[in-house]
Scaffold this motif. Sequence first.
Motif, short mmCIF file in Angstrom:
data_model
loop_
_atom_site.label_atom_id
_atom_site.label_comp_id
_atom_site.label_asym_id
_atom_site.label_seq_id
_atom_site.Cartn_x
_atom_site.Cartn_y
_atom_site.Cartn_z
N LEU A 162 0.88 -1.14 -0.10
CA LEU A 162 -0.15 -0.06 -0.05
C LEU A 162 0.91 1.36 0.15
N GLN A 163 0.60 2.18 -0.99
CA GLN A 163 1.60 3.30 -1.16
C GLN A 163 0.26 4.34 -1.66
N ASP A 164 0.39 5.40 -0.71
CA ASP A 164 -0.58 6.48 -1.04
C ASP A 164 -1.92 6.07 -1.39
N SER A 165 -2.38 5.14 -0.76
CA SER A 165 -3.86 4.61 -0.77
C SER A 165 -4.22 3.72 -1.95
N LYS A 166 -2.95 3.50 -2.53
CA LYS A 166 -3.33 2.47 -3.82
C LYS A 166 -2.22 1.36 -3.51
N TYR A 167 -2.43 0.16 -4.14
CA TYR A 167 -1.61 -0.80 -4.09
C TYR A 167 -0.53 -0.83 -5.44
N GLN A 168 0.68 -1.05 -5.15
CA GLN A 168 1.75 -1.11 -6.12
C GLN A 168 2.54 -2.28 -5.90
N LEU A 169 2.63 -2.83 -7.25
CA LEU A 169 3.49 -4.35 -7.33
C LEU A 169 4.75 -3.94 -6.86
N GLN A 170 5.60 -5.07 -5.96
CA GLN A 170 6.81 -4.67 -5.45
C GLN A 170 7.53 -6.29 -5.56
N ALA A 171 8.80 -6.13 -5.52
CA ALA A 171 9.49 -7.34 -5.65
C ALA A 171 9.49 -8.24 -4.37
N THR A 172 9.56 -7.78 -3.34
CA THR A 172 9.78 -8.20 -2.03
C THR A 172 8.70 -7.62 -0.86
N SER A 173 8.49 -8.61 0.18
CA SER A 173 7.57 -8.35 1.15
C SER A 173 8.21 -7.39 2.16
#
Length: 208
Positions: A162-173
């Motif tokens: 979650l980034q700025d109220s939206k979800y962004q695909l990321q490589a790691t947790s």
Amino acid sequence: MYALISRDKIQLPPGTVVRMLGSWQDYRTLCESRGDSSIPRLKYRPGEILLISPLPKHGRDAHLVANVVTALLDASNRNYEAFTPITMELPEEGGIEPDYCFYIDNWQAVVGRDRLEWGTDPSPDLVIEIDVTTYTDANDYALYQVPEVWLLKRNQLAIYGLQDSKYQLQATSRYFPDVDLQAIVAQCLEAAKERGTGVAIRELRQRL
């Protein structure tokens, strides 16, 4: 089995997905007509209701991915709380039922709790969804400010932060920054397919 959706009963064949227009009250009526059963799964977006009757693969994959999480947490001696099934609701705004959810940073806030109040209690730190339809969307969890959502689709794990109220695909947790989760989940899925889920998780714990 034939499909039936009424105020008194819901019956859907396994693998069925129904999308219908409806109000919050319609959604709550369907939840009540389902009774104590967790099937079908129900999701509410403003003006829209989704009903999903999952196949056995759905539950098996959710169980496996959740066990990967617990194995990783146990390996690093970290505490947690986990819930399934669980219904997350904010009246008139949204209703959703994740396949699994974990409290990792906020586990102490929910220890021993039988009921949670969304909007008052903290939301889960991590949600797991098995994506069997095009209607699965990580952004449905933005309403609850869940920090991280994992979506498993076609045996591939996608991690959304979650980034700025939206979800962004990321490589790691954020919870396992030094772990190649996609590789681990793919390996466990393959092992489970060949030798069973129990073997796959025991082998993972031995490697850890």
